[in-house]
Design a protein around this motif. Structure first.
Motif, PDB file in Angstrom:
ATOM      1  N   SER A 168      28.180  -2.830  12.696  1.00 35.18           N
ATOM      2  CA  SER A 168      27.137  -2.518  11.668  1.00 35.18           C
ATOM      3  C   SER A 168      25.938  -3.398  11.523  1.00 35.18           C
ATOM      4  CB  SER A 168      27.811  -2.386  10.202  1.00 35.18           C
ATOM      5  OG  SER A 168      28.652  -1.544  10.263  1.00 35.18           O
ATOM      6  N   GLU A 169      26.488  -4.735  11.607  1.00 32.40           N
ATOM      7  CA  GLU A 169      25.526  -5.972  11.679  1.00 32.40           C
ATOM      8  C   GLU A 169      24.609  -5.992  12.954  1.00 32.40           C
ATOM      9  OE1 GLU A 169      26.831  -9.885  10.361  1.00 32.40           O
ATOM     10  OE2 GLU A 169      28.248  -8.844   8.990  1.00 32.40           O
ATOM     11  N   ALA A 170      25.398  -5.740  13.971  1.00 29.16           N
ATOM     12  CA  ALA A 170      24.594  -5.758  15.225  1.00 29.16           C
ATOM     13  C   ALA A 170      23.749  -4.773  15.349  1.00 29.16           C
ATOM     14  CB  ALA A 170      25.654  -5.429  16.400  1.00 29.16           C
ATOM     15  N   SER A 171      24.146  -3.407  14.834  1.00 31.55           N
ATOM     16  CA  SER A 171      23.001  -2.203  14.954  1.00 31.55           C
ATOM     17  C   SER A 171      21.760  -2.746  14.209  1.00 31.55           C
ATOM     18  CB  SER A 171      23.745  -1.214  14.323  1.00 31.55           C
ATOM     19  OG  SER A 171      23.846  -1.119  13.032  1.00 31.55           O
ATOM     20  N   SER A 172      21.885  -3.620  13.120  1.00 31.12           N
ATOM     21  CA  SER A 172      20.808  -3.692  12.238  1.00 31.12           C
ATOM     22  C   SER A 172      20.021  -5.027  12.896  1.00 31.12           C
ATOM     23  CB  SER A 172      21.031  -4.304  10.955  1.00 31.12           C
ATOM     24  OG  SER A 172      20.145  -4.911  10.199  1.00 31.12           O
ATOM     25  N   ASN A 173      20.686  -5.818  13.555  1.00 31.85           N
ATOM     26  CA  ASN A 173      20.025  -7.126  14.121  1.00 31.85           C
ATOM     27  C   ASN A 173      19.295  -6.853  15.269  1.00 31.85           C
ATOM     28  OD1 ASN A 173      20.520  -9.528  12.786  1.00 31.85           O
ATOM     29  ND2 ASN A 173      22.485  -9.774  13.421  1.00 31.85           N
ATOM     30  N   LEU A 174      20.116  -5.892  16.172  1.00 35.48           N
ATOM     31  CA  LEU A 174      19.375  -5.352  17.415  1.00 35.48           C
ATOM     32  C   LEU A 174      18.279  -4.177  17.291  1.00 35.48           C
ATOM     33  CD1 LEU A 174      21.730  -7.139  18.341  1.00 35.48           C
ATOM     34  CD2 LEU A 174      21.923  -5.553  20.396  1.00 35.48           C
ATOM     35  N   ALA A 175      17.952  -4.070  15.959  1.00 36.21           N
ATOM     36  CA  ALA A 175      17.024  -3.063  15.702  1.00 36.21           C
ATOM     37  C   ALA A 175      15.445  -3.720  16.154  1.00 36.21           C
ATOM     38  CB  ALA A 175      16.825  -2.640  14.431  1.00 36.21           C
ATOM     39  N   ARG A 176      15.560  -5.199  16.252  1.00 41.98           N
ATOM     40  CA  ARG A 176      14.287  -5.958  16.687  1.00 41.98           C
ATOM     41  C   ARG A 176      13.811  -5.823  18.043  1.00 41.98           C
ATOM     42  NH1 ARG A 176      16.546 -11.641  15.472  1.00 41.98           N
ATOM     43  NH2 ARG A 176      17.972 -10.654  14.105  1.00 41.98           N
ATOM     44  N   TYR A 177      14.749  -5.153  19.010  1.00 45.67           N
ATOM     45  CA  TYR A 177      14.221  -5.109  20.212  1.00 45.67           C
ATOM     46  C   TYR A 177      13.589  -3.568  20.291  1.00 45.67           C
ATOM     47  CZ  TYR A 177      17.100  -8.924  20.660  1.00 45.67           C
ATOM     48  OH  TYR A 177      17.500 -10.082  20.423  1.00 45.67           O
ATOM     49  N   ASP A 178      12.407  -3.511  20.307  1.00 44.95           N
ATOM     50  CA  ASP A 178      11.532  -2.468  20.262  1.00 44.95           C
ATOM     51  C   ASP A 178      10.642  -2.079  21.397  1.00 44.95           C
ATOM     52  OD1 ASP A 178       9.746  -4.534  19.866  1.00 44.95           O
ATOM     53  OD2 ASP A 178       8.934  -3.874  17.647  1.00 44.95           O
ATOM     54  N   GLY A 179      10.768  -3.112  22.410  1.00 39.85           N
ATOM     55  CA  GLY A 179       9.636  -2.887  23.365  1.00 39.85           C
ATOM     56  C   GLY A 179       8.251  -3.226  23.259  1.00 39.85           C
ATOM     57  N   ILE A 180       7.987  -3.745  21.866  1.00 38.88           N
ATOM     58  CA  ILE A 180       6.751  -4.139  21.656  1.00 38.88           C
ATOM     59  C   ILE A 180       6.195  -5.759  21.527  1.00 38.88           C
ATOM     60  CG2 ILE A 180       4.674  -3.698  19.655  1.00 38.88           C
ATOM     61  CD1 ILE A 180       5.693  -1.058  20.862  1.00 38.88           C
ATOM     62  N   HIS A 181       7.276  -6.442  20.792  1.00 31.55           N
ATOM     63  CA  HIS A 181       7.099  -7.772  20.551  1.00 31.55           C
ATOM     64  C   HIS A 181       7.602  -8.563  21.679  1.00 31.55           C
ATOM     65  CE1 HIS A 181       7.053  -5.831  16.649  1.00 31.55           C
ATOM     66  NE2 HIS A 181       6.173  -6.663  16.273  1.00 31.55           N
ATOM     67  N   TYR A 182       8.769  -8.404  22.175  1.00 26.99           N
ATOM     68  CA  TYR A 182       9.294  -9.022  23.422  1.00 26.99           C
ATOM     69  C   TYR A 182      10.306  -8.219  23.893  1.00 26.99           C
ATOM     70  CZ  TYR A 182      12.199 -10.845  19.699  1.00 26.99           C
ATOM     71  OH  TYR A 182      13.265 -11.084  18.510  1.00 26.99           O
ATOM     72  N   GLY A 183      10.883  -8.514  25.060  1.00 26.61           N
ATOM     73  CA  GLY A 183      11.855  -7.831  25.882  1.00 26.61           C
ATOM     74  C   GLY A 183      11.487  -6.866  26.448  1.00 26.61           C
ATOM     75  N   HIS A 184      12.337  -5.773  27.046  1.00 26.58           N
ATOM     76  CA  HIS A 184      11.979  -4.798  27.816  1.00 26.58           C
ATOM     77  C   HIS A 184      11.240  -3.734  27.500  1.00 26.58           C
ATOM     78  CE1 HIS A 184      12.635  -1.989  31.172  1.00 26.58           C
ATOM     79  NE2 HIS A 184      13.163  -1.143  30.178  1.00 26.58           N
ATOM     80  N   ARG A 185      10.260  -3.491  28.121  1.00 28.61           N
ATOM     81  CA  ARG A 185       9.459  -1.988  27.678  1.00 28.61           C
ATOM     82  C   ARG A 185       9.413  -1.323  28.813  1.00 28.61           C
ATOM     83  NH1 ARG A 185       4.378  -2.121  24.134  1.00 28.61           N
ATOM     84  NH2 ARG A 185       2.861  -0.631  24.911  1.00 28.61           N
ATOM     85  N   THR A 186       9.809   0.048  28.444  1.00 27.56           N
ATOM     86  CA  THR A 186       9.864   1.129  29.408  1.00 27.56           C
ATOM     87  C   THR A 186       8.590   1.120  30.274  1.00 27.56           C
ATOM     88  OG1 THR A 186      10.591   3.368  30.158  1.00 27.56           O
ATOM     89  CG2 THR A 186       9.228   3.008  27.901  1.00 27.56           C
ATOM     90  N   GLU A 187       8.662   1.677  31.588  1.00 26.60           N
ATOM     91  CA  GLU A 187       7.523   1.816  32.487  1.00 26.60           C
ATOM     92  C   GLU A 187       7.245   3.351  32.529  1.00 26.60           C
ATOM     93  OE1 GLU A 187       5.626  -0.496  34.083  1.00 26.60           O
ATOM     94  OE2 GLU A 187       6.867  -2.043  33.564  1.00 26.60           O
ATOM     95  N   ASN A 188       8.301   4.113  32.057  1.00 27.24           N
ATOM     96  CA  ASN A 188       8.399   5.534  32.086  1.00 27.24           C
ATOM     97  C   ASN A 188       7.889   6.147  30.827  1.00 27.24           C
ATOM     98  OD1 ASN A 188       9.238   8.027  32.684  1.00 27.24           O
ATOM     99  ND2 ASN A 188      11.453   7.898  32.363  1.00 27.24           N
ATOM    100  N   PHE A 189       6.696   6.053  30.856  1.00 27.68           N
ATOM    101  CA  PHE A 189       5.918   6.376  29.565  1.00 27.68           C
ATOM    102  C   PHE A 189       4.797   7.250  29.686  1.00 27.68           C
ATOM    103  CE2 PHE A 189       3.234   5.723  25.626  1.00 27.68           C
ATOM    104  CZ  PHE A 189       4.078   6.155  24.890  1.00 27.68           C
ATOM    105  N   ASP A 190       4.556   8.364  29.379  1.00 24.04           N
ATOM    106  CA  ASP A 190       3.573   9.167  29.587  1.00 24.04           C
ATOM    107  C   ASP A 190       2.373   9.321  28.239  1.00 24.04           C
ATOM    108  OD1 ASP A 190       1.657  11.300  29.660  1.00 24.04           O
ATOM    109  OD2 ASP A 190       3.165  13.011  30.118  1.00 24.04           O
TER     110      ASP A 190
END
Lengths: 491, 97
Positions: free
Chosen positions: A316-338
């Motif tokens: 539960s805590e992890a699902s909330s904490n890892l909500a920060r990975y959105d592909g916008i601020h840092y971290g992986h962002r998909t290339e597969n985007f139209d």
């Protein structure tokens, strides 16, 4: 005279202080071990030899000039790859953070630097510290130096394997449900989870914030005590890091345990506990007795519910904490985007679907479900109430005893792949360690024997919150002399 | 757990999952949720939920401006930026599009 990579912390420290050994020489020896063994073990994700040697030289120069030196005296340290180091890749074992270079240092990194530790590199781990085997890392799995067909445990498997193989005398890990103690047990090293709030979590990539705690792994209890001393204490950037002063953890060895009351828990010796593990644990407890401690039985009637409570609370805590990975601020962002047909939500979902590995997604799903409308009371809230009962058990037990001793894990190191496709079996390997995280108390794993197949076994000791001193004292007396337990084949 | 329910959870979690993944996680979640049923044995009457191990009150800081990351550092890990801002896909319709 043992070689540098198997020398005790006492002797390494004394040699550094007296100038018989330079930090450069010791660091160079560690780097050579890493180069030799890392291709077999995959304990380190990254090694920064230049930065390590620069730091070592600066410490040697200070010593030559007669200046004050920090308490680590130039000892090399490895850090788990979930602790931020400014400008240095910090991947958390995840594709999500493949290219992440933190713009700041974690509190523990600042402390290591200030106390003249030499950071040599980042250690492998289960992705986002979710796992008990170091098999879920995006950087590949880590192997146990005692037998490379076996897992080093996890999630701090890289830290434990590196210390066991003599690549570094000291390493930092993090422990959310046993992630320091279980790999320490599997790899025959000392590993300690301090009291929740003893060490700042500032700059530790969050998994489950009410449970996460950073702690030391070392060749011996003295090394663990020293590294804890270097990192413990208040930091206002982590508001859960308590203000109470830090005890002096030195001078623990050879102290009689007269008057120390050790509790053994009947519930520990039930179904599922390996016979050889039980025998070694009982011999460890006998050593405590011969050092003057008295032993009595205590009960932890809710301990058997700790895995169930934990696997609702932590995800539960992890699902909330890892909500920060959105592909916008840092971290992986998909290339597969139209851009024509896809929206922002598609960007989030696809980036996260691609960036996270299987175990992380499983826990995010579980946590999201446990927190979702209609299920919150039945799962998350109920788990929090059971957590209270688990804590009350400890409060009651610690009215009668000072330290609780027992197994770290039900078995010695399991084989690589053995539990990988059975999440529940993997979770149940944390049965003895998880309750300390739920209750917030400190726990330590100390080697107490070997199986007939030559795999290490750890003895776990737990104590009331902020009783690290008595815990370390007991650990120092329970510690088996390194030559009697046998040396790691790679040591 | 029904596949539609798994799909709903994935959507709440902002995870794009393959059909194979939906099936696997559905199975895993069912197995884990069955296991946690043991919690029903515990008498939790009057138990205060324990969200945290340390009994802390609110921790305040003084209302003073302190140093923080500068713009360059804050943007240094952004997958897409124009040097000034984080770039995201267009979220509002253009008037003459």
């Amino acid at each position: 005279m043992p070689e540098l990579h198997e020398q005790s912390t006492d002797i390494l420290l004394a040699s550094l202080k007296q100038g018989d050994l330079s930090s450069r020489a010791l660091t160079t020896a560690c780097l050579a071990r890493i180069e030799q063994l890392n291709p077999k073990l995959n304990a380190f994700n990254r090694v920064d030899a230049d930065a390590a040697l620069r730091k070592a030289d600066s410490i040697d120069a200070k010593r030559a000039a007669g200046e004050a030196i920090g308490m680590l005296q130039g000892l090399p340290v490895g850090i788990k790859d979930n602790m931020c180091q400014s400008g240095v890749a910090t991947t958390c074992g995840s594709h999500m953070l493949n290219n992440y270079r933190p713009p700041y240092d974690a509190h523990v990194v600042e402390r290591l630097d200030a106390e003249d530790g030499v950071i040599v590199g980042k250690l492998n781990m289960d992705e986002f510290a979710m796992g008990s085997s170091t098999e879920t890392s995006a950087s590949g799995l880590t192997r146990n130096p005692w037998n490379t067909e076996h897992s080093p445990g996890g999630s701090s498997g890289g830290s434990a394997a590196a210390v066991a193989a003599g690549m570094v005398p000291l390493a930092l890990g993090s422990d959310t449900g046993g992630s320091i103690r279980q790999p320490a047990s599997f790899c025959g090293v000392v590993g300690m989870k301090p009291t929740y709030g003893r060490v700042s979590r500032y700059g530790l990539v969050a998994f489950a914030s009410s449970l996460d705690q950073i702690g030391p792994l070392a060749r011996d209890v003295h090394g663990a005590a020293l590294l804890l001393q270097a990192i413990a204490g208040h930091d206002k950037r982590d508001t859960t890091c308590v203000e109470s002063g830090v005890d002096d953890y030195s001078g623990l060895h050879g102290q009689s345990l007269d008057g120390l009351r050790i509790g053994i828990v009947d519930e520990h010796y039930g179904e599922g506990l390996d016979n050889e593990v039980e025998a070694a644990v009982r011999s460890g407890i006998a050593r405590l007795e011969s050092a003057g401690a008295t032993v009595k039985s205590v009960n932890l009637p809710h301990a058997k519910y700790s895995v169930a409570a934990y696997y609702l609370i932590a995800p539960s805590e992890a699902s909330s904490n890892l909500a920060r990975y959105d592909g916008i601020h840092y971290g992986h962002r998909t290339e597969n985007f139209d851009a024509k047909n896809d929206g922002l939500l598609d960007l989030y979902c696809r980036s996260r679907g691609e960036g996270f590995g299987a175990e992380v997604k499983r826990r995010i799903m579980l946590g999201t479900y446990a927190l979702s409308a209609g299920y919150y009371d039945a799962y998350y809230l109920k788990a929090l109430k059971v957590r209270r009962r688990i804590r009350e058990d400890f409060d009651k037990a610690f009215a009668d005893v000072d330290v609780i001793a027992g197994p770290v894990a039900p078995t010695p190191a399991f084989r690589i792949g053995e539990k990988k496709n059975d999440p529940l079996a993997m979770y149940l390997s944390d049965i003895y360690t998880i309750s300390a995280n739920l209750a917030g108390i400190p726990g330590i794993s100390v080697p107490c024997g070997l199986t007939s197949a030559g795999l290490p076994i750890g003895l776990q000791m737990q104590a009331p919150a902020f009783s690290e001193t008595s815990l370390l004292q007991a650990a120092a007396m329970a510690e088996t002399p390194r030559d009697t337990i046998g040396t790691c084949p790679m040591s | 757990m029904e596949i539609d329910e798994v799909r709903k959870v994935a959507s709440l979690a902002r995870l794009e999952l393959s059909d194979q993944e939906l099936e696997t996680y559905g199975r895993n979640l069912t197995q884990i949720l069955d296991y946690v049923e043991v919690l029903n044995e515990v008498d939790i009457e009057d138990a205060m939920p324990m969200s945290h191990a340390v009994d802390l009150q609110n921790v305040f800081r003084s209302d003073k401006r302190t140093a923080s990351l500068n713009r360059k550092s804050a943007l240094s890990n952004a997958p897409k930026t124009d040097g000034q801002f984080f770039q995201v896909p267009q979220i509002l319709e253009q008037k003459d599009a």
